[in-house]
Design a protein around this motif. Structure first.
Motif, PDB file in Angstrom:
ATOM      1  N   LYS A  22      40.936  46.550  47.507  1.00  0.00           N
ATOM      2  CA  LYS A  22      41.049  45.733  48.720  1.00  0.00           C
ATOM      3  C   LYS A  22      39.849  45.864  49.662  1.00  0.00           C
ATOM      4  O   LYS A  22      39.290  44.866  50.098  1.00  0.00           O
ATOM      5  CB  LYS A  22      42.336  46.103  49.483  1.00  0.00           C
ATOM      6  N   SER A  23      39.498  47.136  49.964  1.00  0.00           N
ATOM      7  CA  SER A  23      38.373  47.307  50.901  1.00  0.00           C
ATOM      8  C   SER A  23      37.098  46.742  50.299  1.00  0.00           C
ATOM      9  O   SER A  23      36.277  46.162  51.005  1.00  0.00           O
ATOM     10  CB  SER A  23      38.142  48.780  51.236  1.00  0.00           C
ATOM     11  N   SER A  24      36.944  46.927  48.996  1.00  0.00           N
ATOM     12  CA  SER A  24      35.744  46.398  48.343  1.00  0.00           C
ATOM     13  C   SER A  24      35.682  44.880  48.490  1.00  0.00           C
ATOM     14  O   SER A  24      34.630  44.314  48.802  1.00  0.00           O
ATOM     15  CB  SER A  24      35.741  46.741  46.858  1.00  0.00           C
ATOM     16  N   ASP A 129      35.942  42.321  35.367  1.00  0.00           N
ATOM     17  CA  ASP A 129      34.601  42.449  34.785  1.00  0.00           C
ATOM     18  C   ASP A 129      34.580  43.456  33.643  1.00  0.00           C
ATOM     19  O   ASP A 129      33.755  43.378  32.750  1.00  0.00           O
ATOM     20  CB  ASP A 129      33.591  42.847  35.869  1.00  0.00           C
TER      21      ASP A 129
HETATM   22  P1  GDP Z   1      41.367  50.035  48.102  1.00  0.00           P
HETATM   23  O1  GDP Z   1      41.924  51.406  48.220  1.00  0.00           O
HETATM   24  O2  GDP Z   1      42.376  49.056  47.578  1.00  0.00           O
HETATM   25  O3  GDP Z   1      40.725  49.531  49.363  1.00  0.00           O
HETATM   26  O4  GDP Z   1      40.251  50.095  46.939  1.00  0.00           O
HETATM   27  P2  GDP Z   1      38.664  50.243  47.087  1.00  0.00           P
HETATM   28  O5  GDP Z   1      38.081  49.002  47.679  1.00  0.00           O
HETATM   29  O6  GDP Z   1      38.357  51.537  47.761  1.00  0.00           O
HETATM   30  O7  GDP Z   1      38.198  50.255  45.572  1.00  0.00           O
HETATM   31  C1  GDP Z   1      38.475  51.299  44.686  1.00  0.00           C
HETATM   32  C2  GDP Z   1      37.401  51.345  43.604  1.00  0.00           C
HETATM   33  O8  GDP Z   1      37.444  50.156  42.813  1.00  0.00           O
HETATM   34  C3  GDP Z   1      35.980  51.445  44.149  1.00  0.00           C
HETATM   35  O9  GDP Z   1      35.315  52.458  43.445  1.00  0.00           O
HETATM   36  C4  GDP Z   1      35.355  50.101  43.844  1.00  0.00           C
HETATM   37  O10 GDP Z   1      33.968  50.188  43.556  1.00  0.00           O
HETATM   38  C5  GDP Z   1      36.135  49.647  42.631  1.00  0.00           C
HETATM   39  N1  GDP Z   1      36.210  48.172  42.507  1.00  0.00           N
HETATM   40  C6  GDP Z   1      36.606  47.289  43.462  1.00  0.00           C
HETATM   41  N2  GDP Z   1      36.523  46.023  43.002  1.00  0.00           N
HETATM   42  C7  GDP Z   1      36.071  46.100  41.723  1.00  0.00           C
HETATM   43  C8  GDP Z   1      35.787  45.110  40.709  1.00  0.00           C
HETATM   44  O11 GDP Z   1      35.922  43.894  40.873  1.00  0.00           O
HETATM   45  N3  GDP Z   1      35.360  45.587  39.492  1.00  0.00           N
HETATM   46  C9  GDP Z   1      35.184  46.923  39.255  1.00  0.00           C
HETATM   47  N4  GDP Z   1      34.751  47.279  38.045  1.00  0.00           N
HETATM   48  N5  GDP Z   1      35.442  47.863  40.191  1.00  0.00           N
HETATM   49  C10 GDP Z   1      35.874  47.473  41.410  1.00  0.00           C
END
Ligand code: GDP
Length: 331
Positions: A22-24, A129
């Motif tokens: 999500k944050s990403s 991906d």
């Molecule tokens: P949140 O806890 O839901 O906000 O998740 P984060 O945004 O912190 O993402 C968790 C991990 O997933 C990070 O290491 C990102 O780099 C990875 N990530 C996020 N989107 C993608 C994607 O589209 N592809 C891949 N391979 N990794 C992703």
């Protein structure tokens, strides 16, 4: 569409298990972070209201499930959370075991639907991906099937879920958001119509109306979208914003680098032109056209001014269904 209470802007809630991405997504789409940098994002465990509302057409809120958030906790104000929101995007990590995610998805949509029947449910099957094309399709089919079976088993057939395959490493995340946002814009048919009129009278091949900050396109003409054209236009926005930020800012003002007079022209070596014009504070028009047809730029510019005027009317006078446009033909 979902209620846009007192607000014209689409409101989107982003939910999903921790580490689902999500944050990403938020950083890449709304803050121009490069996908590789997201590897170092700190995990969050609270509701984040992203303050992009002053710079973007879209309002956007993120919400994590660190485990302790409980829908049946009386302090959880679901009316407030789901009530005013147009779409709920639920992110599922497709590279991981998604059984837990499907359970949370079910719990979330049934709860949200009780509060707000107009809400749109969008499931992002994310991080694809890492998957082969076959496996991508198989995963989508499986998630689709299991999520809908869960709804059918609890007699919630009236809840409709839409699915999108997404990744932050290509344009699929922007494309998916574009689709989500477009469903929340009641004026979409009018916008499409205006774009159709504009391109046919100006000999333009393709035109996108962009939310500049996020590179989400909120409308396009009715010719089919090919990803390459969309990517070209996204790249153009990046270039324009970068150049404006480097050279367009005055030290003593907080004026945006991108303003109502912004425009840009890029000639490609295959006889194609990319032409960008700013429409209002949030929106820009990006057109693709053949160089030969750009001879009569005056006509295109004149038509653009009519188009901009019409767009202004569409968003200001929402009750008036008729929008008057007079365009000049470039043939
Ligand atoms: P949140 O806890 O839901 O906000 O998740 P984060 O945004 O912190 O993402 C968790 C991990 O997933 C990070 O290491 C990102 O780099 C990875 N990530 C996020 N989107 C993608 C994607 O589209 N592809 C891949 N391979 N990794 C992703």
């Amino acid at each position: 569409p979902g209620p846009l209470v007192g607000e014209q802007k689409p409101r989107i809630l982003l939910m999903g298990l921790r580490r689902s991405g999500k944050s990403s997504i938020q950083k890449v789409v709304f803050h121009k972070m490069s996908p590789n940098e997201t590897l170092f994002l700190e995990s969050t465990n609270k509701i984040i209201k992203d303050d992009i509302s002053n710079s973007s057409f879209v309002q956007f809120q993120i919400w994590d499930f660190p485990g302790q958030i409980d829908f049946f906790d009386p302090t959880f104000d679901s009316d407030m959370i789901f009530g005013g929101c147009g779409a709920l995007v639920f992110v599922i990590d497709a590279q991981d075991d998604y059984t837990d995610a499907l359970n949370k998805l079910h719990l979330t949509v049934t709860k949200a639907f009780k509060v707000n029947q107009g809400i749109r449910f969008e499931v992002f099957i994310h991080k694809v991906d890492g998957l082969s094309d076959d496996y991508k399709m198989e995963t989508q089919r499986d998630i689709h099937q299991r999520a809908n079976d869960d709804l059918a088993d609890s007699s919630c057939d009236q809840i409709h879920l839409s699915f999108h395959l997404t990744s932050i490493y290509d344009h699929s995340i922007f494309e998916a958001f574009s689709k989500v946002v477009q469903k929340l814009i009641p004026q979409l048919p009018t916008l499409e119509n205006l774009l159709n009129i504009l391109i046919s009278n100006s000999a333009i091949e393709k035109a996108f109306l962009f939310d500049v900050v996020s590179k989400i396109y909120i409308a396009t003409d009715s010719s089919p979208v090919d990803m390459q054209s969309y990517e070209l236009c996204c790249d153009m926005i990046d270039v324009v914003i970068d150049v404006s930020c480097i050279y367009g800012l005055q030290d003593d003002t907080e004026a945006a680098a991108f303003d109502f007079q912004s425009s840009s022209l890029i000639k490609l070596n295959n006889g194609t032109i990319l032409y960008l014009r700013e429409v209002n504070k949030f929106l820009a028009l990006v057109c693709i056209l053949r160089e030969d047809n750009f001879d009569r730029q005056g006509i295109i510019d004149y038509n653009f001014l009519c188009f901009r005027e019409a767009i202004q009317q569409v968003f200001e006078l929402r009750n008036k269904s008729q929008v008057y446009v007079a365009l000049t033909t470039n043939h």
